[in-house]
Design a protein around this motif. Structure first.
Motif, PDB file in Angstrom:
ATOM      1  N   GLY A  86       0.828  -1.337   0.465  1.00  0.00           N
ATOM      2  CA  GLY A  86       0.301   0.127  -0.365  1.00  0.00           C
ATOM      3  C   GLY A  86       0.807   1.393   0.214  1.00  0.00           C
ATOM      4  N   LEU A  87       1.897   0.825   0.038  1.00  0.00           N
ATOM      5  CA  LEU A  87       3.001   2.679   0.285  1.00  0.00           C
ATOM      6  C   LEU A  87       3.157   3.083  -1.265  1.00  0.00           C
ATOM      7  N   SER A  88       2.706   4.663  -1.569  1.00  0.00           N
ATOM      8  CA  SER A  88       2.619   5.046  -2.345  1.00  0.00           C
ATOM      9  C   SER A  88       4.460   4.896  -3.127  1.00  0.00           C
ATOM     10  N   VAL A  89       4.345   5.913  -4.874  1.00  0.00           N
ATOM     11  CA  VAL A  89       5.701   5.278  -5.964  1.00  0.00           C
ATOM     12  C   VAL A  89       6.206   6.312  -4.804  1.00  0.00           C
ATOM     13  N   GLY A  90       6.624   7.273  -3.905  1.00  0.00           N
ATOM     14  CA  GLY A  90       7.230   8.344  -3.572  1.00  0.00           C
ATOM     15  C   GLY A  90       7.506   7.394  -1.673  1.00  0.00           C
ATOM     16  N   GLY A  91       6.653   7.195  -1.401  1.00  0.00           N
ATOM     17  CA  GLY A  91       7.071   6.594  -0.038  1.00  0.00           C
ATOM     18  C   GLY A  91       8.000   5.103  -1.234  1.00  0.00           C
ATOM     19  N   THR A  92       8.034   4.413  -1.637  1.00  0.00           N
ATOM     20  CA  THR A  92       8.647   3.605  -2.079  1.00  0.00           C
ATOM     21  C   THR A  92       9.563   4.014  -1.882  1.00  0.00           C
ATOM     22  N   GLU A  93      10.309   4.644  -3.195  1.00  0.00           N
ATOM     23  CA  GLU A  93      11.654   5.140  -3.833  1.00  0.00           C
ATOM     24  C   GLU A  93      11.728   5.242  -2.138  1.00  0.00           C
ATOM     25  N   GLU A  94      11.768   6.025  -1.563  1.00  0.00           N
ATOM     26  CA  GLU A  94      12.085   6.641  -0.074  1.00  0.00           C
ATOM     27  C   GLU A  94      12.894   5.616   0.679  1.00  0.00           C
ATOM     28  N   SER A  95      11.715   4.733   0.557  1.00  0.00           N
ATOM     29  CA  SER A  95      11.877   3.018   1.971  1.00  0.00           C
ATOM     30  C   SER A  95      13.459   2.289   0.484  1.00  0.00           C
ATOM     31  N   LEU A  96      13.341   2.527  -0.320  1.00  0.00           N
ATOM     32  CA  LEU A  96      14.593   1.946  -0.676  1.00  0.00           C
ATOM     33  C   LEU A  96      15.955   2.814  -1.063  1.00  0.00           C
ATOM     34  N   ARG A  97      15.286   3.715  -1.036  1.00  0.00           N
ATOM     35  CA  ARG A  97      17.050   5.050  -0.635  1.00  0.00           C
ATOM     36  C   ARG A  97      17.528   3.928   0.284  1.00  0.00           C
ATOM     37  N   ALA A  98      16.238   4.355   1.570  1.00  0.00           N
ATOM     38  CA  ALA A  98      16.893   4.264   3.071  1.00  0.00           C
ATOM     39  C   ALA A  98      17.343   2.589   3.192  1.00  0.00           C
ATOM     40  N   GLU A  99      16.679   1.545   2.929  1.00  0.00           N
ATOM     41  CA  GLU A  99      17.945   0.849   2.718  1.00  0.00           C
ATOM     42  C   GLU A  99      18.722  -0.089   1.597  1.00  0.00           C
ATOM     43  N   GLY A 101      20.758   3.118  -0.131  1.00  0.00           N
ATOM     44  CA  GLY A 101      21.384   4.569  -0.316  1.00  0.00           C
ATOM     45  C   GLY A 101      21.432   4.366  -2.164  1.00  0.00           C
ATOM     46  N   GLU A 102      20.519   4.054  -2.657  1.00  0.00           N
ATOM     47  CA  GLU A 102      20.505   3.920  -4.238  1.00  0.00           C
ATOM     48  C   GLU A 102      19.251   4.751  -4.441  1.00  0.00           C
ATOM     49  N   GLU A 103      19.449   5.365  -6.067  1.00  0.00           N
ATOM     50  CA  GLU A 103      18.308   5.797  -6.023  1.00  0.00           C
ATOM     51  C   GLU A 103      17.225   5.147  -7.364  1.00  0.00           C
ATOM     52  N   PHE A 104      16.723   5.005  -7.589  1.00  0.00           N
ATOM     53  CA  PHE A 104      15.241   4.492  -8.304  1.00  0.00           C
ATOM     54  C   PHE A 104      13.715   5.128  -8.957  1.00  0.00           C
ATOM     55  N   ASP A 105      13.691   4.422  -9.850  1.00  0.00           N
ATOM     56  CA  ASP A 105      12.836   5.549 -10.471  1.00  0.00           C
ATOM     57  C   ASP A 105      11.176   4.593 -10.278  1.00  0.00           C
ATOM     58  N   ILE A 106      11.154   4.355  -9.688  1.00  0.00           N
ATOM     59  CA  ILE A 106       9.333   3.569  -8.971  1.00  0.00           C
ATOM     60  C   ILE A 106       8.237   3.878  -9.958  1.00  0.00           C
ATOM     61  N   ALA A 107       8.334   5.455 -10.525  1.00  0.00           N
ATOM     62  CA  ALA A 107       7.501   5.441 -11.629  1.00  0.00           C
ATOM     63  C   ALA A 107       7.222   4.745 -12.877  1.00  0.00           C
ATOM     64  N   ASP A 108       8.598   4.291 -13.328  1.00  0.00           N
ATOM     65  CA  ASP A 108       8.405   3.810 -14.553  1.00  0.00           C
ATOM     66  C   ASP A 108       8.636   2.683 -14.195  1.00  0.00           C
TER      67      ASP A 108
END
Length: 446
Positions: A86-99, A101-108
């Protein structure tokens, strides 16, 4: 003829793709949704029911209903988990960045998942869903055939096979030869009975794959196909990739196990019969028909049951496809080297090695398999040109010449039987080959 398990027995590993690098891209293997809505950081998505299994350093994610599967790195699987929670696209990006340390384009990434048919809803917009492929024997439920995966079953097959081997060691005269197929002096009777028994065994072989896969929760579909010059029946058990390895190998080997079980039972039934009797001749002919498909299974370059076992054990995603790509690459390199040598110039690297992108364990297996693929295919086609095709043409010509009032009832019956059985098989091969070719071209265009 015999079969392949998958995937389309065709390739049960078909429909997977590997993602590499820091981008979590899922290569689309399904039908893309028409006009997907705009995806923003606040967008939430509703995923379809997805199954996930870890495979070495990657994760197999798939939807059983549409039999669409993809191989993702750990970050991709984690993104699927977060989006599904249920996380949003932005929330998923933030969680992955915290876990990580990399950036991901979850929208794509969500767009790719939608193209795969994994997304039911994006925000308030429902994603159009493709019609799921039909399964053979849809009324057959996993609970009906759960015993097919019972660990005792392979032991029973092994015990039956061991008993047959003991009988054959004591009675080597029971080993069948080609003359056992000629149990009747009427060629038409031999052809018709052999065709009936052969297709019955083939259907049972495929049903063994289907039943075992269904026990693991995989729908499965049986259909006709071609492998080089062979007309085969094949069972598509796409989805078995998500099952445990024991279940996968059981599904791949179920057809061979059935043939060996039937052959072993026939050996035990043959032992007490008197040589020369009708019962003995019929049992010996049936035994040979049960054994004949087994050597074909060793022709892994045609994607037989043993091919899928080999692919699973080597951890390859698409052993045949990658092996074929590597063989073509080596052929192009060889042709270019010869041409440049004649011109007296140095060959340049204008073509990348397709196996270089694979993990080391896959790269070694693919390069070795490419040799088997080229040599085996060349041998098969050579045998067809030198033996099978001339024999078929000779038999068909003789059958045509054997028609007419001057050949009697028996002669005409034999000629008609040859034309119907042999000619029918060749026509069926051509129709099946053309139908599958059109289907593949249509899928590629889509």
């Amino acid at each position: 003829m015999t079969d392949t398990a998958g995937p389309a027995a065709d390739a049960s590993q078909a429909g997977t793709s590997t993602s590499t690098g820091t981008d979590i891209d899922a290569a689309a293997v399904g039908t893309a949704a028409d006009g997907p809505p705009r995806i923003t950081p606040t967008t939430r998505v509703l995923l379809h029911d997805l199954a996930v299994r870890r495979d070495r350093d990657e994760w197999i994610v798939g939807r059983m209903a549409t039999r669409t599967f993809v191989a993702l790195p750990a970050a991709g699987a984690r993104a699927v988990e977060l989006l599904g929670a249920g996380l949003s696209v932005g929330g998923t990006e933030e969680s992955l960045r915290a876990e990580t340390g990399e950036e991901f384009d979850i929208a794509d990434f969500v767009g790719d998942l939608a193209a795969l048919g994994f997304v039911a809803r994006i925000g308030d917009h429902a994603v159009p869903d493709a019609e799921p492929p039909r399964a053979s024997l849809p009324w057959l439920r996993p609970r009906h055939v759960r015993l097919a995966l019972h660990p005792v079953l392979p032991l029973l097959v092994g015990a039956l096979l061991a008993a047959a081997v003991v009988v054959l060691v004591r009675r080597p005269d029971l080993l069948p030869g080609y003359r056992d197929l000629l149990w009747s002096r009427h060629g038409s009777v031999v052809l018709l009975s052999g065709a009936a028994a052969g297709w019955t065994l083939l259907l049972a072989h495929e049903l063994a794959h289907l039943v075992t896969a269904r026990a693991a929760g995989v729908p499965g579909k049986m259909r006709l196909g071609t492998r080089l010059q062979f007309l085969v029946m094949q069972t598509d058990i796409s989805g078995i990739e998500l099952a445990p390895r024991r279940h996968r190998l059981t599904a791949y080997l179920a057809g061979i196990a059935l043939n060996l079980s039937v052959a072993s039972s026939l050996v035990l039934a043959l032992a007490p019969t008197e040589p020369g009797t009708t019962a003995h001749r019929l049992l010996a002919a049936a035994l040979l028909l049960a054994l004949l498909p087994l050597p074909f299974q060793c022709m892994v370059f045609t994607r037989t049951d043993l091919y899928f076992v080999l692919q699973d054990l080597t951890g390859c995603r698409d052993l045949y496809g990658d092996g074929l790509a590597y063989a073509r690459y080596r052929a192009r390199r060889s042709v270019r080297t010869v041409r440049t040598a004649r011109r007296g110039v140095r060959a340049g690297d204008r073509d990348d090695d397709p196996s270089a992108r694979l993990p080391a364990h896959e790269r070694r297996a693919v390069r070795l398999y490419s040799v088997v693929l080229v040599v085996g295919t060349a041998a098969c086609l050579t045998f067809m040109a030198a033996v099978t095709l001339p024999v078929d043409i000779t038999l068909l010509v003789r059958a045509v010449r054997g028609l007419g009032p001057g050949h009697g009832l028996a002669g005409n019956a034999d000629a008609v039987t040859v034309l119907v059985v042999l000619g029918g098989v060749n026509v069926l091969w051509l129709v099946t080959w053309w139908r599958n070719r059109r289907s593949h071209r249509s899928a590629g265009a889509t």
